[in-house]
Write a protein that holds these residues in place. Structure first.
Motif, PDB file in Angstrom:
ATOM      1  N   LEU A 216       1.320   1.969  -6.639  1.00  0.00           N
ATOM      2  CA  LEU A 216       1.427   0.610  -5.380  1.00  0.00           C
ATOM      3  C   LEU A 216       0.819  -0.250  -5.727  1.00  0.00           C
ATOM      4  CD1 LEU A 216       0.252   3.860  -4.080  1.00  0.00           C
ATOM      5  CD2 LEU A 216       0.672   2.476  -2.457  1.00  0.00           C
ATOM      6  N   GLY A 217      -0.040  -0.084  -7.113  1.00  0.00           N
ATOM      7  CA  GLY A 217       0.205  -2.015  -7.944  1.00  0.00           C
ATOM      8  C   GLY A 217       1.367  -2.358  -8.088  1.00  0.00           C
ATOM      9  N   LEU A 255      -2.140   7.454   0.247  1.00  0.00           N
ATOM     10  CA  LEU A 255      -1.524   6.421  -0.444  1.00  0.00           C
ATOM     11  C   LEU A 255      -2.887   5.742  -1.743  1.00  0.00           C
ATOM     12  CD1 LEU A 255       2.034   6.376  -0.654  1.00  0.00           C
ATOM     13  CD2 LEU A 255       0.572   7.653  -2.313  1.00  0.00           C
ATOM     14  N   ALA A 258      -6.378   6.515  -3.059  1.00  0.00           N
ATOM     15  CA  ALA A 258      -5.690   7.615  -3.943  1.00  0.00           C
ATOM     16  C   ALA A 258      -5.379   6.589  -5.133  1.00  0.00           C
ATOM     17  CB  ALA A 258      -4.082   8.600  -3.692  1.00  0.00           C
ATOM     18  N   ILE A 259      -5.571   5.473  -4.962  1.00  0.00           N
ATOM     19  CA  ILE A 259      -5.672   4.468  -6.197  1.00  0.00           C
ATOM     20  C   ILE A 259      -6.483   4.326  -7.047  1.00  0.00           C
ATOM     21  CG2 ILE A 259      -3.649   2.235  -6.934  1.00  0.00           C
ATOM     22  CD1 ILE A 259      -2.864   1.852  -4.204  1.00  0.00           C
ATOM     23  N   PRO A 260      -6.395   4.540  -8.329  1.00  0.00           N
ATOM     24  CA  PRO A 260      -7.430   4.386  -8.647  1.00  0.00           C
ATOM     25  C   PRO A 260      -7.758   2.907  -9.386  1.00  0.00           C
ATOM     26  CG  PRO A 260      -6.420   5.869 -10.423  1.00  0.00           C
ATOM     27  CD  PRO A 260      -5.433   5.537  -9.237  1.00  0.00           C
ATOM     28  N   LYS A 261      -8.810   2.292  -8.135  1.00  0.00           N
ATOM     29  CA  LYS A 261      -9.175   1.511  -8.396  1.00  0.00           C
ATOM     30  C   LYS A 261     -10.226   0.820  -9.690  1.00  0.00           C
ATOM     31  CE  LYS A 261      -8.077   1.402  -3.573  1.00  0.00           C
ATOM     32  NZ  LYS A 261      -8.611   2.358  -3.549  1.00  0.00           N
ATOM     33  N   VAL A 262      -9.817  -0.496  -9.970  1.00  0.00           N
ATOM     34  CA  VAL A 262     -11.034  -1.387 -11.444  1.00  0.00           C
ATOM     35  C   VAL A 262     -11.708  -1.127 -10.609  1.00  0.00           C
ATOM     36  CG1 VAL A 262     -10.764  -2.217 -13.435  1.00  0.00           C
ATOM     37  CG2 VAL A 262      -8.515  -1.531 -12.532  1.00  0.00           C
ATOM     38  N   ASP A 263     -12.497  -1.388 -10.192  1.00  0.00           N
ATOM     39  CA  ASP A 263     -13.838  -1.415  -9.414  1.00  0.00           C
ATOM     40  C   ASP A 263     -15.046  -0.815  -9.750  1.00  0.00           C
ATOM     41  OD1 ASP A 263     -16.089  -3.115  -7.682  1.00  0.00           O
ATOM     42  OD2 ASP A 263     -14.701  -2.284  -6.237  1.00  0.00           O
ATOM     43  N   VAL A 264     -15.935  -1.088 -10.656  1.00  0.00           N
ATOM     44  CA  VAL A 264     -16.886  -0.065 -10.846  1.00  0.00           C
ATOM     45  C   VAL A 264     -17.370   0.369 -10.132  1.00  0.00           C
ATOM     46  CG1 VAL A 264     -18.229   1.121 -12.818  1.00  0.00           C
ATOM     47  CG2 VAL A 264     -15.474  -0.290 -13.032  1.00  0.00           C
ATOM     48  N   ARG A 267     -17.252   2.982  -6.993  1.00  0.00           N
ATOM     49  CA  ARG A 267     -16.478   3.984  -7.177  1.00  0.00           C
ATOM     50  C   ARG A 267     -17.353   4.805  -6.626  1.00  0.00           C
ATOM     51  NH1 ARG A 267     -17.308   5.558 -12.829  1.00  0.00           N
ATOM     52  NH2 ARG A 267     -18.855   6.871 -13.167  1.00  0.00           N
ATOM     53  N   ASN A 270     -15.656   4.466  -2.776  1.00  0.00           N
ATOM     54  CA  ASN A 270     -14.241   4.266  -2.634  1.00  0.00           C
ATOM     55  C   ASN A 270     -13.617   6.188  -2.556  1.00  0.00           C
ATOM     56  OD1 ASN A 270     -13.124   1.378  -3.112  1.00  0.00           O
ATOM     57  ND2 ASN A 270     -13.320   1.927  -5.367  1.00  0.00           N
ATOM     58  N   LYS A 271     -15.241   6.841  -3.324  1.00  0.00           N
ATOM     59  CA  LYS A 271     -14.367   7.778  -3.655  1.00  0.00           C
ATOM     60  C   LYS A 271     -14.839   8.868  -2.188  1.00  0.00           C
ATOM     61  CE  LYS A 271     -15.865  12.289  -5.767  1.00  0.00           C
ATOM     62  NZ  LYS A 271     -16.241  12.902  -6.688  1.00  0.00           N
TER      63      LYS A 271
ATOM     64  N   VAL B 191      -0.487  10.395  -7.069  1.00  0.00           N
ATOM     65  CA  VAL B 191      -1.194   9.343  -7.159  1.00  0.00           C
ATOM     66  C   VAL B 191      -2.210  10.699  -6.487  1.00  0.00           C
ATOM     67  CG1 VAL B 191      -1.088   7.163  -7.921  1.00  0.00           C
ATOM     68  CG2 VAL B 191      -0.803   7.546  -5.507  1.00  0.00           C
ATOM     69  N   THR B 192      -1.749  10.952  -5.298  1.00  0.00           N
ATOM     70  CA  THR B 192      -2.735  11.259  -4.557  1.00  0.00           C
ATOM     71  C   THR B 192      -3.249  12.994  -4.691  1.00  0.00           C
ATOM     72  OG1 THR B 192      -1.010  12.575  -3.461  1.00  0.00           O
ATOM     73  CG2 THR B 192      -1.823  10.796  -1.981  1.00  0.00           C
ATOM     74  N   ALA B 195      -5.954  11.985  -7.605  1.00  0.00           N
ATOM     75  CA  ALA B 195      -6.935  11.421  -7.249  1.00  0.00           C
ATOM     76  C   ALA B 195      -7.520  13.018  -7.110  1.00  0.00           C
ATOM     77  CB  ALA B 195      -7.031  11.466  -5.717  1.00  0.00           C
ATOM     78  N   GLY B 220      -7.325   2.796 -14.537  1.00  0.00           N
ATOM     79  CA  GLY B 220      -7.859   2.655 -13.089  1.00  0.00           C
ATOM     80  C   GLY B 220      -8.476   3.972 -12.768  1.00  0.00           C
ATOM     81  N   ALA B 223     -11.832   3.139 -15.178  1.00  0.00           N
ATOM     82  CA  ALA B 223     -12.789   2.286 -13.838  1.00  0.00           C
ATOM     83  C   ALA B 223     -13.576   3.773 -13.329  1.00  0.00           C
ATOM     84  CB  ALA B 223     -12.535   1.634 -13.155  1.00  0.00           C
ATOM     85  N   GLU B 224     -12.327   5.003 -12.131  1.00  0.00           N
ATOM     86  CA  GLU B 224     -12.769   5.929 -11.403  1.00  0.00           C
ATOM     87  C   GLU B 224     -13.640   7.034 -11.911  1.00  0.00           C
ATOM     88  OE1 GLU B 224     -11.621   6.265  -7.999  1.00  0.00           O
ATOM     89  OE2 GLU B 224     -11.571   4.293  -7.809  1.00  0.00           O
ATOM     90  N   PRO B 263      -1.278  -5.106 -13.627  1.00  0.00           N
ATOM     91  CA  PRO B 263      -0.622  -5.886 -11.277  1.00  0.00           C
ATOM     92  C   PRO B 263      -2.106  -4.252 -10.787  1.00  0.00           C
ATOM     93  CG  PRO B 263       1.086  -3.990 -12.766  1.00  0.00           C
ATOM     94  CD  PRO B 263       0.343  -4.064 -13.931  1.00  0.00           C
ATOM     95  N   GLN B 264      -2.621  -4.910 -10.005  1.00  0.00           N
ATOM     96  CA  GLN B 264      -3.124  -4.794  -9.724  1.00  0.00           C
ATOM     97  C   GLN B 264      -2.563  -4.776  -7.842  1.00  0.00           C
ATOM     98  OE1 GLN B 264      -7.200  -5.269 -10.199  1.00  0.00           O
ATOM     99  NE2 GLN B 264      -6.916  -4.676 -11.766  1.00  0.00           N
ATOM    100  N   ALA B 265      -3.360  -3.373  -7.479  1.00  0.00           N
ATOM    101  CA  ALA B 265      -3.136  -3.389  -5.775  1.00  0.00           C
ATOM    102  C   ALA B 265      -4.213  -4.358  -4.784  1.00  0.00           C
ATOM    103  CB  ALA B 265      -3.218  -1.178  -5.240  1.00  0.00           C
TER     104      ALA B 265
END
Lengths: 322, 338
Positions: A216-217, A255, A258-264, A267, A270-271, B191-192, B195, B220, B223-224, B263-265
């Motif tokens: 998706l990114g 969807l 579920a994308i892993p985000k670069v946002d420590v 987190r 997000n979870k 992806v789902t 996770a 990603g 980071a998670e 590239p980020q969502a």
């Protein structure tokens, strides 16, 4: 509004399941089950789905590698699911494809010159010198050194091979390129390279892309309009902002969460959100799918935003948002 | 010392070289890492940077003829480098569990999945058949397998990708290992499902207090899930810190470039992605002296690099290789910087 280049109307691709003593057709796998969308000139249309959602089959049906069971693909006013019309319009020249795995989509026994020249030889009548010049130009466009025409595919790295695949796809000056997961086999920095080249080529030659991906990114980076596919049908269609900022269907939300985000920092948050959405998705299957487990028909919300939910569910959700 | 007590795995000066045309070339070059209890250590890098080589060296799964491993991998006063095979068999699967990338090729297609989990128990515990069966069901419940009793008798091809990976995880945690090595555990999954599997790994780690080495190319995912991160380039660790520092104040040019090319969502502008110039050198042509990343950032003057780059501790627990990070800037920023 920009001109539409391709319209897909109620496209269906079914694969028969045969069983029993007489090997009769007992059922069908509904790989693509009645989808509608249209691609505008010079835009990138993103098609997102998980494995088995039918997104690649859709791409193949558009290029004509896979025969559509029913439905129409309209190009320049004619239905190109019929071979007769394809020939008349030069459709096979105007629509090209970029594949996921560059190693298996390039003939290992051919030199790069022959690989890139093959579509030119099929559709145009050029002398050897003209042809070589054209190949050199194409290699220039994707930033490859000029001595690569004498080399074989195995002498290049994955990113370079994918760039050769891009060069081959643009060789015939196509109007539309179907890119089926073009970067999912590549490393991050190489992926950035290939995506940048694809964007530059689009701006220069006004090409439309159908960008098929599960990432998706990447799709957000590339496309203006996006369709989300699930179980052979579209669950949500809209512009980039509508899909990413105001998703309506639970599958889209699932969807996105579920994308892993670069946002420590966030987190855990997000979870938690991911778990909430997942619980909602599991809990109320009836709400999201009809009694046969199919996705509902699309309902229009705004001129560009469509979602596959029953009418009263849509109204309930809109109320909730207000 | 308290700190010493929690260390599960201590890797010091690890060199792993592969034989290419009669000579050995180091794919992992002078690796120093420690894995502590209750910690997820992520090793991140692009293909060919040597991250899987480290995993193979730890669990001793490499071609002994054509691979040379030197240095120390200390586990409970035991050095895993050059350890006797019989002794290693007892550790592998028992004290160290493994999860591989592709669950279909790491499972035996001719064996029921339940029996494959039970096999690990057969080799490492004294349980009888009934106890083993009960334990497998318990494990299947733990990894969130729907209908564990029915799944026990299924073959790998009857399961979806996510369920297969759950079976592999069940095998890995069957003997309650202290260390779990997960080599790209979610790369082949949607992806789902990804996770779900990552959440499962975190839950397992929280319950069992084991240490997990997570090898991945996906920032990603790092980071998670990760606590500590080691970024690798061309066989070396170039930056090492806790996960927050890596993503919020990255210092090494490679880490910064990598984060920029993603590239980020949730990024807004559709500008060009950052591209790292040039390519990763092949194992044979890897420069063995000087900064290996210098060729990819030619606009940085040579004087900025160290002749023999070493790891510098810039802040407590934040290590960066070479001094060039001090003068590094992105190329298109040049005008802004001046």
């Amino acid at each position: 509004m920009a001109k539409e280049i391709l319209q897909i109307k109620d496209l269906r691709v079914l694969f028969p399941i045969r069983s029993g003593f007489w090997n009769r057709i007992t059922d069908y796998v509904r790989a693509v089950d009645g989808i509608n969308f249209s691609i505008e000139e010079g835009e990138t249309y993103g098609l997102i789905g998980e494995s088995g959602s039918g997104k690649s089959t859709t791409g193949k049906a558009i290029v004509g590698v896979q025969k559509a069971t029913s439905g129409q693909i309209i190009y320049k006013g004619l239905d190109v699911t019929q071979a007769r019309n394809r020939k008349k319009l030069g459709y096979n020249k105007d629509v090209q494809m970029i594949f996921q795995d560059s190693m298996s989509s390039l003939n290992p026994r051919k030199r790069i010159e022959d690989i890139i020249a093959e579509p030119i030889r099929n559709f145009e009548d050029l002398t050897t010198d003209e042809e070589r010049q054209r190949v050199q130009e194409l290699l220039d466009i994707v930033g490859m050194p000029s001595d690569s025409i004498y080399k074989f595919p195995h002498e290049f790295s994955g990113g370079q091979r994918q760039r050769i695949g891009v060069a081959r796809a643009v060789a015939t000056n196509p109007k539309l390129i179907v890119a089926d997961e073009p970067t999912s086999a590549l490393d991050l920095s190489v992926q950035a390279q290939v995506l940048n080249f694809m964007k530059h080529i689009q701006q220069e030659y006004n090409i439309s892309y159908l960008f098929i991906s599960h990432d998706l990114g990447v799709v957000k980076h590339m496309s203006e309009n996006i369709a989300i596919m699930h179980r052979g049908r579209l669950v949500e269609v809209g512009t980039k902002d509508e899909i990413y900022k105001h998703p309506m269907h639970i599958y889209t939300k699932r969807l996105l969460s579920a994308i892993p985000k670069v946002d420590v920092e966030h987190r855990d948050e997000n979870k938690r959100r991911r778990e909430e959405v997942e619980a909602e998705f599991q809990h109320d299957q009836k709400k999201w799918y009809d009694k046969d487990g199919r996705v509902f028909p699309l309902q229009q919300l705004s001129p560009t935003h469509w979602v596959a939910l029953p009418k009263k569910e849509v109204q309930a959700q809109l109320k909730e948002e207000k | 010392m308290d700190r010493q007590k929690d260390v599960l795995l201590d890797i010091q000066h690890l060199h792993t070289g592969y034989r290419l045309g009669g000579k050995f070339y180091d794919a992992a070059d002078d690796i120093n890492l420690t894995l502590k209890k209750d910690e997820i250590l992520a090793i991140v890098g692009e293909s060919g940077c040597g991250k899987s080589t480290i995993a193979a060296s730890i669990i001793g799964l490499y071609d002994h003829k054509n691979t040379k491993v030197t240095g120390d991998i200390l586990y409970n006063e035991l050095n895993l480098v050059g350890l006797n095979e019989n002794l290693f068999d007892k550790i592998r699967g028992n004290n160290i569990g493994m999860i591989f990338q592709d669950p279909l090729s790491s499972l035996n297609p001719l064996m029921r999945v339940g029996d494959q989990v039970a096999e690990t128990l057969y080799y490492h515990t004294d349980m009888n058949e009934e106890q083993r069966h009960a334990r497998v069901i318990e494990l299947f419940n733990q990894v969130g397998m729907p209908k564990p009793e029915e799944t026990y008798a299924m073959y790998p091809h009857e399961l979806s990708g996510g369920l297969r990976q759950r079976v592999v995880i069940a095998i890995a945690i069957a003997c309650k290992p202290e260390i779990i090595i997960a080599d790209e555990p979610t790369t082949a999954l949607d992806v789902t499902i990804q996770a779900q599997i990552l959440d499962l790994l975190e839950d397992i780690q929280r319950q069992s207090h084991s240490g997990i080495i997570l090898i991945t190319h996906d920032l990603g995912v790092v980071a998670e899930t990760a606590d500590e991160v080691a970024v690798m380039y061309a066989g070396q660790i170039v930056e090492k810190a806790d996960v927050k520092t890596i993503f919020e104040h990255p210092l090494h040019p490679y880490t910064r470039s990598l984060l920029n090319s993603m590239p980020q969502a949730d990024d807004e502008d559709a500008a060009d992605l950052h591209v790292i110039q040039g390519t990763v050198p092949s194992l044979k042509n890897m420069p063995r002296t000087g900064d290996r990343f210098a060729a990819r950032i030619p606009w940085i003057p040579a004087s900025a690099h160290e002749a023999e780059p070493v790891m510098h501790e810039v802040e407590p627990n934040h290590f960066v290789r070479c001094t060039c990070y001090k003068e590094f800037h992105f190329k298109n920023e040049e005008g802004v910087q001046a």
